[in-house]
Design an enzyme around this catalytic site. Structure first.
Site, PDB file in Angstrom:
ATOM      1  CB  CYS A  11      77.303   8.640  36.618  1.00  0.00           C
ATOM      2  SG  CYS A  11      75.694   8.080  37.176  1.00  0.00           S
ATOM      3  CG  HIS A  47      76.592  13.497  37.230  1.00  0.00           C
ATOM      4  ND1 HIS A  47      76.837  13.011  35.967  1.00  0.00           N
ATOM      5  CD2 HIS A  47      75.713  12.633  37.804  1.00  0.00           C
ATOM      6  CE1 HIS A  47      76.123  11.915  35.776  1.00  0.00           C
ATOM      7  NE2 HIS A  47      75.434  11.663  36.874  1.00  0.00           N
ATOM      8  CD  GLU A  83      79.016  15.622  34.650  1.00  0.00           C
ATOM      9  OE1 GLU A  83      79.771  15.401  35.627  1.00  0.00           O
ATOM     10  OE2 GLU A  83      78.258  14.756  34.181  1.00  0.00           O
ATOM     11  CB  SER A 125      59.468  31.550  21.616  1.00  0.00           C
ATOM     12  OG  SER A 125      60.724  31.707  22.262  1.00  0.00           O
ATOM     13  N   GLY A 126      60.248  34.788  21.878  1.00  0.00           N
ATOM     14  CA  GLY A 126      60.396  35.859  22.863  1.00  0.00           C
ATOM     15  C   GLY A 126      61.472  35.554  23.876  1.00  0.00           C
ATOM     16  CB  VAL A 165      67.636  34.491  25.958  1.00  0.00           C
ATOM     17  CG1 VAL A 165      67.750  33.101  26.575  1.00  0.00           C
ATOM     18  CG2 VAL A 165      69.004  34.999  25.580  1.00  0.00           C
ATOM     19  CG  ASP A 166      66.852  29.539  24.196  1.00  0.00           C
ATOM     20  OD1 ASP A 166      67.716  30.088  24.900  1.00  0.00           O
ATOM     21  OD2 ASP A 166      66.089  28.656  24.613  1.00  0.00           O
ATOM     22  CB  SER A 167      63.765  32.294  19.285  1.00  0.00           C
ATOM     23  OG  SER A 167      63.020  32.967  20.260  1.00  0.00           O
ATOM     24  NE  ARG A 174      57.013  18.095  26.990  1.00  0.00           N
ATOM     25  CZ  ARG A 174      57.808  19.136  26.902  1.00  0.00           C
ATOM     26  NH1 ARG A 174      58.372  19.450  25.760  1.00  0.00           N
ATOM     27  NH2 ARG A 174      58.076  19.892  27.947  1.00  0.00           N
ATOM     28  CG  ASP A 191      72.050   9.724  32.663  1.00  0.00           C
ATOM     29  OD1 ASP A 191      72.098  10.925  32.409  1.00  0.00           O
ATOM     30  OD2 ASP A 191      72.919   9.121  33.333  1.00  0.00           O
ATOM     31  CE  LYS A 235      66.396  18.642  33.879  1.00  0.00           C
ATOM     32  NZ  LYS A 235      66.241  19.495  32.706  1.00  0.00           N
TER      33      LYS A 235
HETATM   34  P1  XMP Z   1      62.877  20.552  31.981  1.00  0.00           P
HETATM   35  O1  XMP Z   1      61.404  20.521  32.256  1.00  0.00           O
HETATM   36  O2  XMP Z   1      63.294  19.604  30.912  1.00  0.00           O
HETATM   37  O3  XMP Z   1      63.155  21.988  31.403  1.00  0.00           O
HETATM   38  O4  XMP Z   1      63.705  20.407  33.211  1.00  0.00           O
HETATM   39  C1  XMP Z   1      64.409  22.531  31.159  1.00  0.00           C
HETATM   40  C2  XMP Z   1      64.176  23.867  30.485  1.00  0.00           C
HETATM   41  O5  XMP Z   1      63.661  23.653  29.165  1.00  0.00           O
HETATM   42  C3  XMP Z   1      62.398  24.279  29.034  1.00  0.00           C
HETATM   43  N1  XMP Z   1      61.567  23.417  28.188  1.00  0.00           N
HETATM   44  C4  XMP Z   1      61.354  23.645  26.884  1.00  0.00           C
HETATM   45  N2  XMP Z   1      61.781  24.634  26.091  1.00  0.00           N
HETATM   46  N3  XMP Z   1      60.625  23.676  24.283  1.00  0.00           N
HETATM   47  C5  XMP Z   1      61.396  24.660  24.801  1.00  0.00           C
HETATM   48  O6  XMP Z   1      61.770  25.579  24.066  1.00  0.00           O
HETATM   49  C6  XMP Z   1      60.153  22.638  25.007  1.00  0.00           C
HETATM   50  O7  XMP Z   1      59.462  21.769  24.499  1.00  0.00           O
HETATM   51  C7  XMP Z   1      60.550  22.630  26.389  1.00  0.00           C
HETATM   52  N4  XMP Z   1      60.296  21.777  27.418  1.00  0.00           N
HETATM   53  C8  XMP Z   1      60.956  22.294  28.511  1.00  0.00           C
HETATM   54  C9  XMP Z   1      61.870  24.436  30.442  1.00  0.00           C
HETATM   55  O8  XMP Z   1      60.904  25.456  30.554  1.00  0.00           O
HETATM   56  C10 XMP Z   1      63.152  24.737  31.195  1.00  0.00           C
HETATM   57  O9  XMP Z   1      63.532  26.066  31.045  1.00  0.00           O
END
Ligand code: XMP
Length: 622
Positions: free
Chosen positions: A78, A164, A166, A218-219, A221-223, A303, A456, A614
């Site tokens: 790109c 892209h 990747e 938060s519930g 998978v990440d946390s 936010r 980007d 996206k």
């Molecule tokens: P976007 O909207 O950026 O979302 O395409 C990609 C993924 O990230 C989540 N998302 C968030 N997760 N805090 C989070 O923990 C945030 O502020 C936040 N904003 C977006 C979104 O739901 C999707 O899974």
């Protein structure tokens, strides 16, 4: 060990390139774009990432031209390809071709980069500039509609691609990267991926020692992974779990989360109900006065407030436990994409902010600078976190759970004032464009904007509503039209289709909306219907949807809100495709959603299906 340098030009997917090359068994380092040729000594190859800049701008970031004299095989992706073209005397220009999303291109399989591929390939594009003249010594090896999408210089072993390779929407991207590292660079498999769990446990122990960690759960998978790693690494009395219900959770979400959290082995866990504080507290953030959330419309401000409040509420809870963050640590499930999209300078000096994730607001950055934040997933994308969750033995229900953003419904209730109509000039441009399209859809410009990621960059552009066949559109034509509109009209980044009637039927105007209990309740009801219909298994017994939710839109023909249904397919969430009815989720789901929303008597005007990928949109609308 052989090693490959990834030059970070500020692309959204730089870290994805890094992972894909490491998965191919080659050691990598990500280096800033300004790196000197001297520092690149010892590297066997380099990849130049994408980036938000334009090579023709006077302010384009500078690089050491000697990096191209080193004689090592090079792949530009790109912006990286545009850098190569510009450096070697070709021309890159705006308005040659703008493409956002998955498209089909022509490739030349005689070029070693495309060995073994067919002549037509599906790839992911996200660019506003394009190559108009290729440099001497290079040949065009890929193109879209007559515009160059790939260059190759056999003698110098330098290749460039506009797309892209990747990311997943480039169907044979892995093969293209393998062709580069093996075929062109001749690099062997000399690097083994590190044991993520062991490395992470070691790092936690080193940082925390005998200290205490308050982990926000938060519930998702990440946390859950962060909490599980902390529990493994430390003694039970060192870890405190906190779940905050900020009043913007989905229906029954917090109850379900607290049940799930008990399974993680957290012995000290508390749930805090903080709706009032989140909705009604005025704040001073980085010296600026902020009105309470319930009086705020602007997405980035919403936010910032939500992210800041998370910390304020956590700090208060910590105080009650006799803890403070001068000594204790804050644990968060922050992912690499959260940091990239938030434009975090520690992750890339060149990437642009797309949106502020709640876990990367100013107050958290300050705490991070003091070394008091533990983020076990800092380097990972969603699919890697899911792998770790499974390796840690977490319930599949948690490991595969669809993400829910920290700000919750706060970024799914779009807010605005009453009575705005769409810009007349832009509506005219849309009408002119549609008149030249032979498609069975009408298009209306809506007087609301949503967030997108294009080339980007963050974009905040208009929504177009397509209508025509109610619940039975020709989805092939619909998706093609939805892709063309943002590519051709630079004020649009999202397209949605009207499900519950055949025409918009009047002038669209905005309806006053703010974050409040009533709006959240309405969205919770609609969201519960939407997710229960779409997140159903397909013939193979599995649900194919990565994330699905409803969005409350302050727009309609009358005075009611509208609802948008969002359902996407993705692994890493840096790119995503709108899920296709009958392919990704059951065919009858959209009709059922319309029927059930109407039967429940929810006061909504239009029910829309978001048909945008996206890029150009993001998964969330704000
Ligand atoms: P976007 O909207 O950026 O979302 O395409 C990609 C993924 O990230 C989540 N998302 C968030 N997760 N805090 C989070 O923990 C945030 O502020 C936040 N904003 C977006 C979104 O739901 C999707 O899974």
């Amino acid at each position: 060990m052989e090693k490959l340098a990834i030059i970070d030009c500020g692309g959204q997917y730089t870290k994805v390139i890094d992972r894909k090359i490491r998965e191919a068994g080659v050691y990598t380092d990500i280096l800033p774009m300004g790196v000197s040729a001297e520092k690149l000594q010892g590297y066997d190859a380099m990849i130049l990432s994408g980036g938000p800049a334009s090579v023709w701008e006077s302010g384009a970031p500078t690089y050491d031209p000697a990096i191209f004299d080193m004689g090592i095989p090079t792949l530009g992706i790109c912006y990286g390809m545009q850098m190569i073209v510009d450096h070697f005397g070709g021309t890159v220009a705006p308005e040659v071709k703008t493409e956002y999303g998955q498209i089909e291109i022509d490739v030349d399989p005689t070029c070693p980069l495309f060995a073994g591929l067919s002549k037509r390939e599906k790839v992911l594009m996200s660019h506003g500039d394009a190559v108009s003249v290729i440099p001497e010594g290079f040949r065009t090896v890929a193109s879209t509609g007559g515009v160059c999408a790939g260059v190759w210089n056999e003698k110098l072993r330098i290749a460039g691609v506009q797309f892209h390779p990747e990311v997943d929407p480039t169907v044979h991207g892995v093969e293209i990267l393998h062709n580069f590292v093996r075929g062109i660079c001749g690099l062997k498999e000399t690097y083994a991926l590190e044991d993520r769990i062991e490395t992470s446990i070691r790092a936690i122990r080193e940082k925390v020692g005998d200290g205490k960690v308050v982990v926000l759960v938060s519930g998702g998978v990440d946390s859950a992974v962060t909490a599980a790693l902390l529990v493994r690494a430390l003694k039970p009395e060192q870890v405190y779990g906190i779940h905050i219900d900020h009043g913007m959770m989905r229906k029954n979400e917090s109850d379900l989360i607290c049940e799930n959290l008990a399974k993680l082995g957290l012995t000290q866990m508390q749930r805090i109900n903080a709706e009032d504080a989140f909705f009604h507290t005025p704040l001073v953030i980085d010296g600026e006065q902020y009105a309470p959330l319930s009086e705020t419309c602007e997405p980035e401000k919403k936010r910032a407030i939500i992210g800041h409040m998370f910390f304020v509420v956590t700090e208060e809870a910590a105080k009650k436990l006799d803890l403070d963050f001068e000594t204790a640590f804050l644990g968060q499930g922050t992912l690499r994409p959260d940091l990239i999209e938030s434009g975090n300078p520690d992750v890339s000096g060149y990437a642009k902010k797309i949106k502020t994730h709640h876990n990367d607001v100013g107050i958290i950055r300050a705490l991070r600078d003091k070394g008091h934040v533990i983020e076990t997933n800092w380097d990972w994308h969603k699919d890697e976190v899911r792998q770790v969750a499974r390796m840690l033995g977490l319930d599949e229900e948690i490991a595969s759970r669809q993400p829910f953003p920290g700000p919750g419904l706060g970024v799914r209730i779009l807010c605005t004032d009453d009575g705005k109509t769409a810009d007349a000039e832009k509506s005219g441009l849309l009408a002119d464009f549609m008149a030249g399209q032979d498609v069975p859809f009408a298009a209306a410009l809506a007087p609301i904007q949503s967030v997108g990621v294009q080339g980007d960059h963050r974009s905040y552009r208009s929504l177009v509503i397509l209508s025509g066949a109610g619940l039975t559109p020709d989805f092939d034509t619909l998706y093609k039209t939805a892709k063309t509109i943002p590519n051709e009209l630079n004020f649009v980044n999202r397209v949605a289709y009207l499900l519950n009637r055949r025409e918009v039927g009047g002038t669209l105007h905005s309806v006053r909306s703010r974050i409040c209990r009533e709006e959240a309740d309405l969205l919770r009801e609609a969201d519960a219907i939407v997710t229960s219909e779409i997140m159903r298994p397909m013939a193979d017994g599995k649900c194919h949807i990565a994330q699905c939710f409803a969005v409350l839109l302050p727009v309609g023909v009358g005075d009611k809100f509208s609802i948008a249904v969002r359902a996407v397919v993705t692994n890493d969430f840096m790119t995503a495709q709108s899920a296709v009815p009958g392919v990704d989720f059951p065919e009858d789901a959209l009709a059922n959603i319309v029927r059930r929303i109407e039967a429940a008597g929810l006061p909504v005007d239009m029910i829309l299906y978001d048909v945008t990928g996206k890029p150009p949109a993001t998964v969330e609308w704000e």
